[in-house]
Design a protein around this motif. Structure first.
Motif, short mmCIF file in Angstrom:
data_model
loop_
_atom_site.label_atom_id
_atom_site.label_comp_id
_atom_site.label_asym_id
_atom_site.label_seq_id
_atom_site.Cartn_x
_atom_site.Cartn_y
_atom_site.Cartn_z
N TYR A 46 5.72 -76.81 26.15
CA TYR A 46 4.97 -77.84 25.42
C TYR A 46 3.86 -78.42 26.28
CZ TYR A 46 3.96 -82.64 23.95
OH TYR A 46 3.32 -83.82 23.64
N LEU A 47 4.18 -78.75 27.53
CA LEU A 47 3.19 -79.38 28.40
C LEU A 47 2.02 -78.45 28.71
CD1 LEU A 47 5.60 -81.23 30.86
CD2 LEU A 47 3.99 -82.29 29.24
N GLU A 48 2.27 -77.17 28.65
CA GLU A 48 1.21 -76.20 28.95
C GLU A 48 0.12 -76.22 27.89
OE1 GLU A 48 0.73 -71.38 29.72
OE2 GLU A 48 2.70 -72.32 29.90
N VAL A 49 0.48 -76.54 26.64
CA VAL A 49 -0.50 -76.50 25.54
C VAL A 49 -0.88 -77.88 25.00
CG1 VAL A 49 0.26 -74.19 24.84
CG2 VAL A 49 1.31 -76.21 23.78
N ALA A 50 -0.05 -78.88 25.30
CA ALA A 50 -0.23 -80.18 24.65
C ALA A 50 -1.57 -80.84 24.96
CB ALA A 50 0.90 -81.12 25.05
N GLY A 51 -2.08 -80.64 26.16
CA GLY A 51 -3.34 -81.27 26.52
C GLY A 51 -4.47 -80.88 25.60
N ARG A 52 -4.50 -79.60 25.21
CA ARG A 52 -5.58 -79.13 24.34
C ARG A 52 -5.45 -79.68 22.92
NH1 ARG A 52 -4.95 -72.90 25.37
NH2 ARG A 52 -3.00 -73.61 26.32
N VAL A 53 -4.24 -80.05 22.54
CA VAL A 53 -4.02 -80.61 21.21
C VAL A 53 -4.26 -82.12 21.19
CG1 VAL A 53 -2.30 -80.95 19.38
CG2 VAL A 53 -2.36 -78.79 20.66
N VAL A 54 -3.75 -82.80 22.20
CA VAL A 54 -3.80 -84.27 22.22
C VAL A 54 -5.17 -84.80 22.61
CG1 VAL A 54 -2.86 -86.33 23.34
CG2 VAL A 54 -1.33 -84.46 22.67
N ARG A 55 -5.80 -84.18 23.58
CA ARG A 55 -7.11 -84.68 24.03
C ARG A 55 -8.17 -84.38 22.98
NH1 ARG A 55 -5.16 -82.29 29.01
NH2 ARG A 55 -4.63 -83.93 30.52
N VAL A 56 -9.01 -85.37 22.69
CA VAL A 56 -10.11 -85.13 21.76
C VAL A 56 -11.11 -84.20 22.43
CG1 VAL A 56 -9.79 -87.35 20.63
CG2 VAL A 56 -11.48 -87.13 22.45
N ALA A 57 -11.72 -83.36 21.62
CA ALA A 57 -12.75 -82.46 22.15
C ALA A 57 -13.98 -83.26 22.56
CB ALA A 57 -13.13 -81.42 21.11
N THR A 58 -14.63 -82.82 23.60
CA THR A 58 -15.88 -83.46 24.02
C THR A 58 -17.03 -82.46 24.01
OG1 THR A 58 -15.34 -83.01 26.35
CG2 THR A 58 -14.70 -85.16 25.46
N ASP A 59 -16.76 -81.27 23.45
CA ASP A 59 -17.78 -80.22 23.46
C ASP A 59 -17.91 -79.54 22.10
OD1 ASP A 59 -15.34 -78.98 23.41
OD2 ASP A 59 -15.74 -77.59 25.05
N ALA A 60 -17.53 -80.26 21.02
CA ALA A 60 -17.68 -79.69 19.69
C ALA A 60 -19.16 -79.54 19.34
CB ALA A 60 -16.99 -80.58 18.66
N THR A 61 -19.46 -78.57 18.50
CA THR A 61 -20.83 -78.39 18.02
C THR A 61 -21.04 -79.32 16.83
OG1 THR A 61 -20.82 -76.07 18.73
CG2 THR A 61 -22.51 -76.73 17.15
N VAL A 62 -21.67 -80.44 17.09
CA VAL A 62 -21.80 -81.50 16.08
C VAL A 62 -23.16 -81.41 15.40
CG1 VAL A 62 -21.84 -83.99 15.69
CG2 VAL A 62 -20.22 -83.01 17.33
N THR A 63 -23.13 -81.49 14.07
CA THR A 63 -24.36 -81.46 13.29
C THR A 63 -24.56 -82.79 12.58
OG1 THR A 63 -24.11 -79.09 12.88
CG2 THR A 63 -25.62 -80.28 11.45
N LEU A 64 -25.75 -83.36 12.71
CA LEU A 64 -26.09 -84.60 12.02
C LEU A 64 -26.72 -84.29 10.67
CD1 LEU A 64 -27.73 -86.86 14.78
CD2 LEU A 64 -25.42 -87.04 13.86
N SER A 65 -26.51 -85.20 9.71
CA SER A 65 -27.09 -85.02 8.38
C SER A 65 -28.56 -85.41 8.33
CB SER A 65 -26.31 -85.87 7.38
OG SER A 65 -26.44 -87.26 7.70
N THR A 66 -29.01 -86.12 9.34
CA THR A 66 -30.38 -86.61 9.38
C THR A 66 -31.05 -86.15 10.67
OG1 THR A 66 -29.59 -88.66 10.37
CG2 THR A 66 -29.87 -88.66 7.99
N ASP A 67 -32.35 -86.35 10.76
CA ASP A 67 -33.09 -85.95 11.95
C ASP A 67 -32.79 -86.85 13.14
OD1 ASP A 67 -34.30 -83.87 10.59
OD2 ASP A 67 -36.03 -85.07 10.01
N THR A 68 -32.34 -88.07 12.86
CA THR A 68 -32.09 -89.03 13.92
C THR A 68 -30.88 -89.89 13.56
OG1 THR A 68 -32.99 -90.94 15.11
CG2 THR A 68 -33.74 -90.62 12.85
N ASP A 69 -30.22 -90.42 14.59
CA ASP A 69 -29.10 -91.34 14.33
C ASP A 69 -29.55 -92.79 14.40
OD1 ASP A 69 -29.48 -91.67 17.03
OD2 ASP A 69 -27.46 -91.05 17.62
N THR A 70 -30.87 -93.02 14.48
CA THR A 70 -31.38 -94.40 14.46
C THR A 70 -30.98 -95.07 13.16
OG1 THR A 70 -33.28 -93.81 15.84
CG2 THR A 70 -33.47 -95.82 14.53
N LEU A 71 -30.46 -96.28 13.25
CA LEU A 71 -30.02 -97.00 12.06
C LEU A 71 -31.25 -97.46 11.28
CD1 LEU A 71 -27.72 -98.27 10.41
CD2 LEU A 71 -27.88 -100.27 11.90
N PRO A 72 -31.42 -96.99 10.03
CA PRO A 72 -32.60 -97.41 9.26
C PRO A 72 -32.52 -98.89 8.91
CG PRO A 72 -31.08 -96.16 7.87
CD PRO A 72 -30.54 -96.08 9.27
#
Length: 318
Positions: A258-284
């Motif tokens: 369990y300990l061998e794999v749990a870190g990859r499940v429990v820790r949030v990813a910090t390298d996901a390929t994230v796509t924004l719906s808009t050109d900028t995240d500036t709050l309109p």
């Protein structure tokens, strides 16, 4: 200090709005809009309190990623409404009256020009974690009712804090490394990372994570304080001269798979390929498509909430 970037856990917030705002609130055509109203009222409150320059609503494009299930099959298994033998995604049970309201929320966010973000094959936690880890300019405030996200708190390279909505927005608590370290008796210099390791060791029944049988939160925190990290604990457990009790050594050894794999499940990813719906995240500061916003607000009967949001935005500097 520069204006913060607000990263909102979309599903967490509209679930809380759905259950926290009376279902008697309906659109002119009779459809429930309690989650819509509560969600936009919450954004208005957050804008007033935090005065952000940027804002992103983070989405669950995959609430139970197969790669996590492959590592720990029990992961969120109890939340599955149905499993499809043809390999199509499992379905998390969502109240029938909430699903159409999420569509309304997305329409309004799009018309207003407020950014949403997601990543195929990843949860909202991973999107939040990736955007927080990527930030190099402004302080970050993550807004969620999910305590798992306490693992993202840090002071470097920018301050990352979690506004935890466990008891609702009115009683929300802002967590940083100091607060996490004090609350859970964890090493202050790596409080966020240590919180993830605490979760690995103690487990989390709400997510179907077994943890190490026989090691609860108090023992896990003590071990982390003594040995600095999960890696340090496991190294000490292998050292016959260390202070790790014999019983704890046995429990860690029995849970080695369990300990061998749990870190990859429990820790949030910090390298996901994230796509924004808009050109900028500036709050309109005003709606990108005011006519569409007005049309939707009238159709859904949430004009007062949209008005509160605009009033909050009017209070921000140009």
């Amino acid at each position: 200090m520069s204006a913060p970037v607000l990263l909102l856990d979309g599903a967490s917030m509209w679930f809380r709005s759905y259950f926290g705002v009376p279902s008697s609130i309906k659109a002119p055509d009779g459809r429930p809009v309690n989650a819509v109203r509560g969600f936009f009222d919450a954004i208005a409150t957050l804008v007033t309190q935090q005065r952000p320059g940027r804002l992103v609503v983070c989405l669950d494009l995959d609430w139970r990623p197969q790669w996590r299930v492959d590592l720990i099959p029990s992961y969120k298994a109890h939340r599955v409404e149905q499993e499809n033998p043809d390999g199509t995604p499992d379905v998390e049970e969502v109240p029938d009256e909430l699903t159409p309201q999420v569509e309304m929320i997305m329409e309004l966010l799009d018309a207003f020009g407020i950014a949403t973000a997601g990543s195929p094959g990843f949860e909202a936690d991973d999107v939040l974690g990736t955007l927080a880890a990527r930030e190099r300019r402004d302080p970050v405030v993550v807004v969620s009712g999910d305590r798992d996200l306490l693992q993202v708190v840090t002071d470097d390279p920018v301050p990352v804090r979690v506004l935890y909505l466990g008891q609702g927005l009115a009683k929300a608590v802002l967590w940083g490394p100091t607060e996490v370290a004090q609350k859970y008796a964890l090493p202050a210099d790596r409080a966020g990372a240590a919180y993830a390791e605490l979760a690995i060791l103690r487990g989390d029944p709400s997510d179907g994570l077994p943890g190490v049988p026989g090691i609860g939160e108090k023992t896990a925190a003590t071990l982390l304080a003594q040995h600095g990290s999960l890696e340090g604990i496991l190294a000490a457990a292998e050292d016959p001269k260390s202070s790790v009790p014999k019983g704890v050594r046995a429990k860690l050894k029995a849970a080695s798979d369990y300990l061998e794999v749990a870190g990859r499940v429990v820790r949030v990813a910090t390298d996901a390929t994230v796509t924004l719906s808009t050109d900028t995240d500036t709050l309109p500061l005003s709606a990108a498509d005011p006519h569409r916003v007005a049309e939707l607000a009238q159709a859904y009967g949430v004009g007062s909430s949209i008005g509160r949001l605009q009033h909050a935005l009017d209070g921000l500097p140009d």
